[in-house]
Design a protein around this motif. Structure first.
Motif, mmCIF file in Angstrom:
data_model
loop_
_atom_site.group_PDB
_atom_site.id
_atom_site.type_symbol
_atom_site.label_atom_id
_atom_site.label_comp_id
_atom_site.label_asym_id
_atom_site.label_seq_id
_atom_site.Cartn_x
_atom_site.Cartn_y
_atom_site.Cartn_z
ATOM 1 N N ASN A 149 0.818 -1.193 -0.109
ATOM 2 C CA ASN A 149 0.084 0.015 0.031
ATOM 3 C C ASN A 149 0.896 1.484 -0.135
ATOM 4 O OD1 ASN A 149 -2.321 -1.233 0.066
ATOM 5 N ND2 ASN A 149 -2.559 -1.250 2.065
ATOM 6 N N SER A 150 0.390 2.308 -0.820
ATOM 7 C CA SER A 150 1.038 3.458 -0.817
ATOM 8 C C SER A 150 0.150 4.603 -0.592
ATOM 9 C CB SER A 150 1.776 3.633 -2.284
ATOM 10 O OG SER A 150 2.300 4.732 -2.311
ATOM 11 N N VAL A 151 0.565 5.667 0.373
ATOM 12 C CA VAL A 151 -0.249 6.845 0.436
ATOM 13 C C VAL A 151 0.673 7.980 0.484
ATOM 14 C CG1 VAL A 151 -1.876 8.102 2.001
ATOM 15 C CG2 VAL A 151 -2.086 5.723 1.779
ATOM 16 N N TRP A 152 0.703 8.852 -0.651
ATOM 17 C CA TRP A 152 1.446 10.064 -0.900
ATOM 18 C C TRP A 152 0.410 11.127 -0.612
ATOM 19 C CZ3 TRP A 152 1.809 13.312 -5.695
ATOM 20 C CH2 TRP A 152 2.945 14.253 -5.394
ATOM 21 N N THR A 153 0.930 11.895 0.664
ATOM 22 C CA THR A 153 0.386 13.001 1.133
ATOM 23 C C THR A 153 1.116 14.304 0.504
ATOM 24 O OG1 THR A 153 -0.512 11.995 3.040
ATOM 25 C CG2 THR A 153 -0.655 14.273 3.002
ATOM 26 N N TRP A 154 0.215 15.192 -0.163
ATOM 27 C CA TRP A 154 1.082 16.546 -0.569
ATOM 28 C C TRP A 154 0.142 17.619 -0.630
ATOM 29 C CZ3 TRP A 154 -1.707 17.986 -4.886
ATOM 30 C CH2 TRP A 154 -2.514 17.179 -5.319
ATOM 31 N N GLY A 155 0.834 18.878 -0.769
ATOM 32 C CA GLY A 155 0.122 20.138 -0.754
ATOM 33 C C GLY A 155 -0.276 20.916 0.528
ATOM 34 N N MET A 156 -0.798 22.042 0.518
ATOM 35 C CA MET A 156 -1.135 22.607 1.577
ATOM 36 C C MET A 156 -2.414 22.206 2.363
ATOM 37 S SD MET A 156 0.582 26.367 0.685
ATOM 38 C CE MET A 156 -0.831 27.155 1.861
ATOM 39 N N SER A 157 -3.287 21.707 1.440
ATOM 40 C CA SER A 157 -4.638 21.291 1.730
ATOM 41 C C SER A 157 -4.843 19.682 2.055
ATOM 42 C CB SER A 157 -5.663 21.451 0.434
ATOM 43 O OG SER A 157 -5.337 20.769 -0.699
ATOM 44 N N CYS A 158 -3.431 19.167 2.369
ATOM 45 C CA CYS A 158 -3.312 17.784 2.879
ATOM 46 C C CYS A 158 -4.058 16.904 1.936
ATOM 47 C CB CYS A 158 -3.857 17.728 4.160
ATOM 48 S SG CYS A 158 -3.388 16.036 4.859
ATOM 49 N N ARG A 159 -3.756 16.896 0.424
ATOM 50 C CA ARG A 159 -4.354 15.795 -0.500
ATOM 51 C C ARG A 159 -3.635 14.927 -0.363
ATOM 52 N NH1 ARG A 159 -7.423 19.051 -4.070
ATOM 53 N NH2 ARG A 159 -6.900 21.295 -4.241
ATOM 54 N N SER A 160 -4.478 13.524 -0.721
ATOM 55 C CA SER A 160 -3.255 12.260 -0.745
ATOM 56 C C SER A 160 -3.874 11.536 -1.869
ATOM 57 C CB SER A 160 -3.836 11.522 0.421
ATOM 58 O OG SER A 160 -4.785 11.159 0.601
ATOM 59 N N THR A 161 -2.750 10.617 -2.610
ATOM 60 C CA THR A 161 -3.088 9.651 -3.698
ATOM 61 C C THR A 161 -2.769 8.562 -3.152
ATOM 62 O OG1 THR A 161 -2.185 11.466 -5.215
ATOM 63 C CG2 THR A 161 -2.034 9.271 -5.990
ATOM 64 N N SER A 162 -3.568 7.552 -3.281
ATOM 65 C CA SER A 162 -3.327 6.104 -2.604
ATOM 66 C C SER A 162 -3.389 4.994 -3.684
ATOM 67 C CB SER A 162 -4.577 5.627 -1.540
ATOM 68 O OG SER A 162 -4.800 6.654 -0.724
ATOM 69 N N ARG A 163 -2.369 4.145 -3.565
ATOM 70 C CA ARG A 163 -2.343 3.096 -4.466
ATOM 71 C C ARG A 163 -2.150 1.738 -3.917
ATOM 72 N NH1 ARG A 163 -0.604 7.673 -7.523
ATOM 73 N NH2 ARG A 163 -1.294 7.425 -9.643
ATOM 74 N N ILE A 164 -2.355 0.818 -4.658
ATOM 75 C CA ILE A 164 -1.789 -0.438 -4.292
ATOM 76 C C ILE A 164 -0.900 -0.673 -5.169
ATOM 77 C CG2 ILE A 164 -2.313 -3.047 -4.065
ATOM 78 C CD1 ILE A 164 -5.165 -2.237 -3.908
ATOM 79 N N LEU A 165 0.498 -1.133 -4.892
ATOM 80 C CA LEU A 165 1.863 -1.276 -5.753
ATOM 81 C C LEU A 165 1.851 -2.538 -5.970
ATOM 82 C CD1 LEU A 165 4.144 1.372 -4.190
ATOM 83 C CD2 LEU A 165 2.433 1.814 -6.070
ATOM 84 N N VAL A 166 2.274 -3.151 -7.129
ATOM 85 C CA VAL A 166 2.549 -4.534 -7.178
ATOM 86 C C VAL A 166 3.930 -4.632 -7.760
ATOM 87 C CG1 VAL A 166 1.775 -6.477 -8.530
ATOM 88 C CG2 VAL A 166 0.017 -4.787 -7.896
ATOM 89 N N PHE A 167 4.538 -5.790 -7.238
ATOM 90 C CA PHE A 167 6.072 -6.043 -7.744
ATOM 91 C C PHE A 167 6.136 -7.570 -8.088
ATOM 92 C CE2 PHE A 167 6.031 -2.438 -4.937
ATOM 93 C CZ PHE A 167 6.773 -1.439 -5.127
ATOM 94 N N ASN A 168 7.202 -7.830 -8.648
ATOM 95 C CA ASN A 168 7.407 -9.391 -8.963
ATOM 96 C C ASN A 168 8.490 -9.907 -7.872
ATOM 97 O OD1 ASN A 168 9.851 -8.529 -9.651
ATOM 98 N ND2 ASN A 168 9.945 -9.072 -11.817
ATOM 99 N N ALA A 169 8.599 -11.094 -8.144
ATOM 100 C CA ALA A 169 9.601 -11.810 -6.923
ATOM 101 C C ALA A 169 10.811 -10.986 -6.683
ATOM 102 C CB ALA A 169 9.659 -13.243 -7.349
ATOM 103 N N LYS A 170 11.374 -10.585 -8.105
ATOM 104 C CA LYS A 170 12.603 -9.632 -7.908
ATOM 105 C C LYS A 170 12.576 -8.437 -7.655
ATOM 106 C CE LYS A 170 14.413 -12.671 -11.753
ATOM 107 N NZ LYS A 170 14.893 -12.848 -12.853
ATOM 108 N N ASN A 171 11.339 -7.814 -6.811
ATOM 109 C CA ASN A 171 11.252 -6.506 -6.512
ATOM 110 C C ASN A 171 11.111 -5.378 -7.761
ATOM 111 O OD1 ASN A 171 11.228 -7.391 -3.860
ATOM 112 N ND2 ASN A 171 13.239 -6.839 -3.296
#
Length: 162
Positions: free
Chosen positions: A72-94
């Motif tokens: 899980n990734s949550v990136w919080t940015w900007g003066m109004s506390c916006r956030s972008t949420s993602r489920i990140l997917v990697f293979n066995a070799k990262n």
């Protein structure tokens, strides 16, 4: 015209550094291999800044033995506390494969249990008794559907371009 060109170059270089930084912190969390522990990088405050929260959920396997690492990734940015949420997917070799853009942080999965991705309803408008379970046994799903109640839910598509 020169000023505009220089401004564009500066923004591109800053964006490039942010992308490299994201890759580095993601790898750092994957290498720690600590499941369900949240790692926070950067610091957001009401004057600005950015903060990235990463939580490694574990491994999902397909019937053919292919391995996917989920974060899980949550990136919080900007003066109004916006956030972008993602489920990140990697293979066995990262190696980063792509992500599911999640409309809000409360829609992120909670954990991996018995080989499935577990989504709990944490929003007040959703039925808390409903738990969505997403399997990767047949491969990486192109769409994930998280049920909210008997009538509604949210659908998230896999994007390998980011």
């Amino acid at each position: 015209m020169k000023k505009l060109f220089l401004t564009i170059i500066v923004f591109i270089s800053l964006f490039g550094k942010a992308q490299i930084r994201d890759e580095n912190i993601r790898l750092k969390v994957l290498r720690k291999n600590t499941i369900e522990k949240e790692y926070v990088f950067g610091k957001w405050n009401n004057k600005g800044g950015t903060e990235t929260s990463l939580t490694y959920l574990g491994i999902l396997k397909t019937n053919t033995g292919k391995t996917y690492k989920i974060m899980n990734s949550v990136w919080t940015w900007g003066m109004s506390c916006r956030s972008t949420s993602r489920i990140l997917v990697f293979n066995a070799k990262n190696q980063y494969l792509g992500n599911y853009y999640i409309t809000k942080e409360s829609n992120l999965p909670k954990k991996i249990k018995d080989g499935v991705l577990i989504f709990e309803n944490r929003d007040s408008e959703c039925d808390k008794k409903i738990i969505s379970k997403i399997s990767f046994k047949n491969g990486l799903p192109q769409k994930i559907y998280k049920k909210c109640n008997n009538e509604y839910g949210d659908s998230f598509e896999f994007d390998s371009n980011n």
